[in-house]
Design an enzyme around this catalytic site. Structure first.
Site, short mmCIF file in Angstrom:
data_model
loop_
_atom_site.label_atom_id
_atom_site.label_comp_id
_atom_site.label_asym_id
_atom_site.label_seq_id
_atom_site.Cartn_x
_atom_site.Cartn_y
_atom_site.Cartn_z
N SER A 7 0.84 -1.19 0.00
CA SER A 7 0.00 0.00 0.00
C SER A 7 0.88 1.24 0.00
O SER A 7 1.63 1.49 0.95
CB SER A 7 -0.91 0.00 1.23
OG SER A 7 -1.63 1.21 1.29
N HIS A 31 -1.28 -1.33 -3.99
CA HIS A 31 -2.57 -0.94 -3.44
C HIS A 31 -2.61 0.58 -3.34
O HIS A 31 -1.74 1.20 -2.73
CB HIS A 31 -2.70 -1.59 -2.04
CG HIS A 31 -3.96 -1.32 -1.31
ND1 HIS A 31 -5.03 -2.17 -1.34
CD2 HIS A 31 -4.31 -0.31 -0.47
CE1 HIS A 31 -5.99 -1.70 -0.56
NE2 HIS A 31 -5.57 -0.56 -0.03
N ASP A 33 -4.81 3.76 -2.19
CA ASP A 33 -5.95 4.27 -1.42
C ASP A 33 -6.42 5.59 -2.01
O ASP A 33 -5.63 6.53 -2.19
CB ASP A 33 -5.54 4.49 0.04
CG ASP A 33 -5.34 3.19 0.79
OD1 ASP A 33 -6.25 2.34 0.73
OD2 ASP A 33 -4.29 3.02 1.42
N HIS A 64 -8.40 1.11 -3.73
CA HIS A 64 -9.30 1.00 -2.57
C HIS A 64 -10.01 2.33 -2.44
O HIS A 64 -9.44 3.33 -2.00
CB HIS A 64 -8.48 0.67 -1.33
CG HIS A 64 -9.28 0.68 -0.06
ND1 HIS A 64 -8.68 0.66 1.19
CD2 HIS A 64 -10.62 0.69 0.19
CE1 HIS A 64 -9.61 0.68 2.12
NE2 HIS A 64 -10.80 0.70 1.54
N ASP A 173 -6.63 -5.46 5.42
CA ASP A 173 -6.05 -4.15 5.18
C ASP A 173 -5.99 -3.36 6.47
O ASP A 173 -7.02 -3.02 7.05
CB ASP A 173 -6.89 -3.38 4.15
CG ASP A 173 -6.28 -2.03 3.79
OD1 ASP A 173 -5.12 -1.79 4.14
OD2 ASP A 173 -6.98 -1.22 3.15
#
Length: 219
Positions: A7, A31, A33, A64, A173
């Site tokens: 992330s 990942h 965000d 995400h 997560d």
């Protein structure tokens, strides 16, 4: 076999390309965000980050979405190079139309559940999605501690997926680090999403490698 998703929320954005390249051999997913300042208070990342990452890595880019009305983001994120989008079940009155819209945009799609949301809320949609992401922290901020309630939730979701014989990825997560990753895998997680557990470590590549070794034990 499980994988690690790095992330980038905890990465050094002045050196993002170099940091992605350094950990890429040990991760299967990056990942991203995406926050709108409404569903969660922070505003973070977005289409321009996806566009910047796409030429740097061949790995899967997973967005995400911590946003209200996630359907409005799907087309532009796909065009920017995103491969998979997960949105919060809590952000939509009915998930099915949003799932269909993500598919129509050319994206693989998943549902994300906050800690307080019963896992049963996602079960009716398992056949229509590619992944379920269970939050183990309050969404919106990195550097939080993993909440231990997530382990029981992982086990329950793993059982629900297996009962239907589905190939649905189960992701955790928030707060994932080397000292708790094995317990998450034992509870049924197949993707370990780590932010500060990778990028805030003295050697991010080594942290990613260690987490990948643990993730590989997932079934």
């Amino acid at each position: 076999m499980g994988i690690v998703a790095a992330s980038i929320l905890a990465a050094d954005f002045a050196r993002l390309g170099a940091q992605v390249t350094a950990v890429e051999p040990h991760v299967g997913v990056f990942h991203v965000d995406i926050m709108d300042g409404h569903f969660v208070p922070p505003i973070a990342l977005g289409t321009v980050i996806v566009q910047s990452l796409r030429p740097v890595t061949t790995r899967t880019l997973h967005g995400h979405l911590m946003v209200e009305a996630p359907e409005g983001f799907f087309d532009e994120l796909h065009d920017a190079g995103l491969d998979v989008v997960s949105f919060h079940l809590e952000a939509v009155p009915e998930p099915a139309p949003a799932i269909e819209k993500a598919r129509a945009a050319g994206l693989r799609v998943g549902l994300t559940l906050n800690l307080e949301t019963p896992i049963e809320a996602a079960v009716p949609y398992l056949e229509a999605i590619d992944d379920v992401m269970l939050m183990s922290i309050r969404p919106g901020w990195s550097y939080q501690q993993l909440h231990p309630d997530v382990y029981e939730r992982l086990s329950a979701m793993r059982a629900a997926i297996d009962r239907q014989g589905l190939d649905v990825t189960l992701e955790i997560d928030g707060g994932v680090k080397i000292d708790n990753a094995q317990r998450a895998v034992d509870a049924g997680a197949t993707v370990l999403i780590a932010a500060s557990g990778i990028f805030a470590q003295p050697d991010p590549a080594e942290a990613a490698r260690s987490l990948a070794t643990i993730a590989e034990g997932a079934r």
